[in-house]
Design a protein around this motif. Structure first.
Motif: not given
Length: 329
Positions: A181-183, A217, A219, A222, A244, A298, A300, A303, A307
């Motif tokens: 995950n990222y965000g 990856w 988001h 998502d 993702g 989203i 990448f 996103g 971020t």
């Protein structure tokens, strides 16, 4: 629906809570949410400030391993969405004890309370790391777990406990396994927020080994949308993958972060590789796509840009957390 969210002050849990409650007002029928969180170093109460005054929201400060507290909080809820976990691989290598206690024992405490109080649905949020490493192709939900870190082993144990409560007791339990995950609001010890915040300050970043490890990856928004679909319509006793679809080597990701922050490779330190470092993760998301209609929405690169912009604009959020993390053993 009355939902108990464990670990709701963490990165992913708080996004899930905000997504449930942000649009609700006093005249809108919607979910009622109770957050249970012990507020460890990575649980940040401020993550829930955007919804703290929303109707239907309440917060309980406590530990999922506290059976008496869990037994008091559980009644009156229709569902549990279980995020609470020790989740940093490097810390699990240094000391695995808290990971075994929180991730395995804590999950069992929750399951037992949910069984006793006849909770309708228990959604357990897990990780692709339980499978170990895959050289090519993607894991399906029935692939065997083969964890390589104490963190991943503890999550595999908790997954199996959740599925066993379905098979043994007939409980409506579901497991989700996600890619990286990222965000916004991610604690600045994980790769993207660590590198981003360091590079924004012109500080050096540590890149493990040869940088060829591959991650997929996803988001966080998502991911939480996928969890919501599983909560509402997933089949009891099943595992659902939430991915993702964006695979990058750590070298490629580092290059994108350097470009976005206007820095260069001179700030990158090649450091000794992590023990038991998995080379590649990849999830087959056919089941959730076909059954529940899930697709990541989203892109990448978009996103990631959003971020980085969030961290650039929210220095007051992450600077104290980096100072706290630096003081931890």
């Amino acid at each position: 629906m009355r939902i108990l969210v464990t670990g709701g002050a963490g990165f992913i849990g708080s996004e899930f809570v905000r997504s449930l409650l942000a649009s609700r007002d006093a005249t809108t029928r919607g979910p009622r949410v109770t957050v249970l969180d012990v507020l460890t170093y990575s649980g940040v109460a401020a993550n829930l400030d955007p919804v703290a005054m929303q109707p239907g929201y309440s917060f309980v400060h406590g530990d999922i391993c506290d059976a008496d507290l869990v037994d008091q909080v559980m009644p009156g809820h229709d569902a549990v969405v279980h995020f609470a976990a020790e989740s940093h691989v490097d810390r699990s290598i240094v000391g695995a004890g808290p990971f075994a206690v929180t991730n395995v024992l804590g999950t069992q405490v929750l399951l037992e309370a949910a069984r006793r109080h006849r909770i309708d649905r228990f959604v357990h949020v897990s990780t692709d790391e339980v499978y170990g490493s895959i050289a090519r192709g993607s894991w399906a939900e029935d692939s065997p777990v083969d964890p390589n870190s104490p963190y991943a082993a503890s999550k595999a144990g908790s997954d199996l406990m959740v599925l066993a409560y379905h098979r043994t007791h007939g409980m409506d339990t579901v497991v989700t396994r996600c890619s990286n995950n990222y965000g916004p609001y991610q604690f600045p010890e994980k790769l993207i927020p660590l590198f981003t915040t360091n590079l924004l300050d012109g500080r050096r970043v540590p890149l493990y080994g040869d940088g060829r490890n591959v991650r997929e990856w996803l988001h966080v928004s998502d991911h939480c949308r996928g969890i919501g679909l599983v909560l509402r319509r997933g089949r009891a006793g099943q595992v659902y993958h939430i991915g993702g679809g964006a695979e990058l080597t750590n070298n490629e990701l580092t290059g994108l972060l350097l470009e976005a922050t206007g820095t260069n490779w001179e700030l990158v330190d090649r450091v000794a590789d992590r023990k038991g470092h998995d080379l590649r993760y990849s999830l087959d998301t056919t089941r959730i796509a076909k059954e529940l209609g899930y697709r990541p929405q989203i892109d990448f690169r978009q996103g990631l840009a959003a971020t980085i912009a969030w961290y650039r604009a929210n220095r007051a959020w992450w600077e104290p957390l980096k100072a706290k993390a630096a003081m931890l053993p």
